[in-house]
Write a protein that holds these residues in place. Structure first.
Motif, short mmCIF file in Angstrom:
data_model
loop_
_atom_site.label_atom_id
_atom_site.label_comp_id
_atom_site.label_asym_id
_atom_site.label_seq_id
_atom_site.Cartn_x
_atom_site.Cartn_y
_atom_site.Cartn_z
N GLU A 142 1.02 -1.16 0.09
CA GLU A 142 -0.15 0.19 -0.04
C GLU A 142 0.93 1.37 0.04
OE1 GLU A 142 -3.31 -0.03 -0.12
OE2 GLU A 142 -3.17 -2.15 -0.18
N ILE A 143 0.69 1.97 -1.13
CA ILE A 143 1.65 3.21 -1.17
C ILE A 143 0.65 4.39 -1.53
CG2 ILE A 143 3.64 1.87 -1.84
CD1 ILE A 143 3.22 2.78 -4.61
N PRO A 144 1.11 5.52 -1.22
CA PRO A 144 0.30 6.76 -1.58
C PRO A 144 0.62 7.03 -2.83
CG PRO A 144 1.92 7.32 0.23
CD PRO A 144 2.22 5.86 -0.23
N GLU A 145 -0.65 7.61 -3.38
CA GLU A 145 -0.62 7.64 -5.03
C GLU A 145 0.46 8.86 -5.30
OE1 GLU A 145 -3.63 9.91 -8.39
OE2 GLU A 145 -4.61 9.21 -6.48
N GLU A 146 0.89 9.88 -4.56
CA GLU A 146 1.85 10.68 -4.94
C GLU A 146 3.42 9.60 -5.17
OE1 GLU A 146 4.92 13.94 -2.66
OE2 GLU A 146 2.82 13.61 -1.89
N HIS A 191 3.36 6.67 -6.01
CA HIS A 191 3.05 5.80 -6.96
C HIS A 191 3.44 6.65 -8.50
CE1 HIS A 191 1.25 2.76 -9.70
NE2 HIS A 191 0.70 3.81 -10.29
N ASN A 192 3.12 7.73 -8.45
CA ASN A 192 3.44 8.75 -9.50
C ASN A 192 4.72 8.94 -9.60
OD1 ASN A 192 0.67 8.78 -9.97
ND2 ASN A 192 0.39 10.78 -8.96
N ILE A 193 5.80 8.92 -8.78
CA ILE A 193 7.04 9.18 -8.73
C ILE A 193 7.47 8.12 -9.02
CG2 ILE A 193 8.95 9.49 -7.37
CD1 ILE A 193 7.47 11.26 -5.49
N ILE A 194 7.44 6.92 -8.83
CA ILE A 194 7.78 5.57 -9.41
C ILE A 194 7.66 5.55 -10.82
CG2 ILE A 194 7.65 3.08 -9.45
CD1 ILE A 194 6.80 3.31 -6.22
N GLU A 195 6.41 5.79 -11.20
CA GLU A 195 6.09 5.70 -12.78
C GLU A 195 6.88 6.68 -13.38
OE1 GLU A 195 2.12 6.44 -13.49
OE2 GLU A 195 1.30 4.25 -13.00
N CYS A 225 16.30 6.40 -8.50
CA CYS A 225 15.50 6.08 -7.24
C CYS A 225 16.55 6.53 -6.21
CB CYS A 225 14.79 4.72 -7.37
SG CYS A 225 13.91 4.27 -8.28
N TYR A 226 17.97 6.09 -6.37
CA TYR A 226 18.80 6.38 -5.49
C TYR A 226 18.83 7.67 -5.28
CZ TYR A 226 23.66 6.97 -3.46
OH TYR A 226 24.75 7.29 -2.96
N GLU A 227 18.90 8.45 -6.49
CA GLU A 227 19.21 9.89 -6.34
C GLU A 227 17.99 10.73 -5.86
OE1 GLU A 227 21.89 11.59 -6.57
OE2 GLU A 227 23.07 9.70 -7.19
N LEU A 285 11.86 2.26 1.50
CA LEU A 285 11.48 3.02 0.39
C LEU A 285 12.12 2.77 -0.95
CD1 LEU A 285 11.68 6.44 2.29
CD2 LEU A 285 9.42 5.38 1.37
N LEU A 286 13.47 2.58 -1.00
CA LEU A 286 14.05 2.07 -2.13
C LEU A 286 13.76 0.74 -2.57
CD1 LEU A 286 15.91 2.89 -4.42
CD2 LEU A 286 17.97 1.76 -2.91
N LYS A 287 13.66 -0.02 -1.88
CA LYS A 287 13.10 -1.52 -2.38
C LYS A 287 11.42 -1.27 -2.77
CE LYS A 287 12.61 -6.10 -1.18
NZ LYS A 287 13.29 -7.25 -0.29
N THR A 288 10.78 -0.78 -2.27
CA THR A 288 9.31 -0.49 -2.88
C THR A 288 9.33 0.10 -4.06
OG1 THR A 288 8.26 -0.38 -0.33
CG2 THR A 288 7.18 0.45 -2.14
N MET A 289 10.32 1.24 -4.12
CA MET A 289 10.04 1.80 -5.47
C MET A 289 10.51 0.94 -6.66
SD MET A 289 12.00 5.54 -4.49
CE MET A 289 11.27 6.35 -5.92
N LEU A 290 11.73 0.14 -6.32
CA LEU A 290 12.25 -0.93 -7.40
C LEU A 290 11.03 -1.95 -7.70
CD1 LEU A 290 15.76 -1.11 -6.22
CD2 LEU A 290 15.29 0.36 -8.06
N VAL A 291 10.75 -2.43 -6.64
CA VAL A 291 9.63 -3.57 -6.95
C VAL A 291 8.33 -3.15 -7.45
CG1 VAL A 291 8.16 -5.62 -5.78
CG2 VAL A 291 10.83 -5.27 -5.10
#
Length: 163
Positions: free
Chosen positions: A34-38, A40-44, A60-62, A102-108
């Motif tokens: 469960e992640i906030p929409e904001e 999710h948009n950054i990941i996309e 993602c690291y940067e 946070l980083l793992k969530t972004m990558l996965v």
């Protein structure tokens, strides 16, 4: 007496903490579902602008290290941060367990990595217990220690001993 203190320290720091603090256990944790929409948009956005998986990892690291930082000594007055929702802080200090989750969530959540390709690793001989990530790119594992970028540990490197 000295050996008793060492045994107590090992029990508390290396075992007790890993049983109590979220994302610090003895097994590889899964990305947050469960992640906030904001977020999710950054990941996309980062996913679209990254040509390769390594580009995505670096981006993602940067992104994270431009908003957050880790600190050896701030963890003591801000110990509660290790137990809070990983999305509660938008910038500033976060402990290594939050940084890595946070980083793992972004990558996965990007769809390019599986939970098994982003592994949590622990550095035992550090100021206190510390963790970093190993990320599989092709057939290689890249160390990513976002928390200690502040101390000069660059992308692809990790804290060793008392960093």
């Amino acid at each position: 007496m000295f050996l008793l203190l060492i045994a107590l320290y090992i029990l508390l720091v290396f075992i007790g903490i890993r049983l109590v603090i979220p994302y610090y256990g003895f097994t590889n944790t899964k990305a947050t579902k469960e992640i906030p929409e904001e977020f999710h948009n950054i990941i996309e956005e980062l996913n679209k602008s990254s040509k390769t998986n390594k580009d995505l990892l670096k981006n993602c690291y940067e992104y994270l290290t431009s908003r957050y930082y880790g600190s050896r000594f701030e963890i003591f007055p801000k110990w509660k941060y290790a137990f809070e929702d990983i999305f509660i802080h938008k910038q500033g200090f976060v402990p290594c367990n939050v940084f890595n989750q946070l980083l793992k969530t972004m990558l996965v959540r990007s769809g390019r990595f599986s939970n098994d390709e982003v592994k949590t690793q622990v550095v035992f001989l550090n100021f206190f217990i510390h963790q970093y990530l190993k990320v599989k790119i092709d057939d290689n594992w890249i160390a990513v220690d976002s928390t200690y970028k502040k101390y000069g540990i660059s992308f692809g490197k990790r804290a060793i001993w008392f960093a």
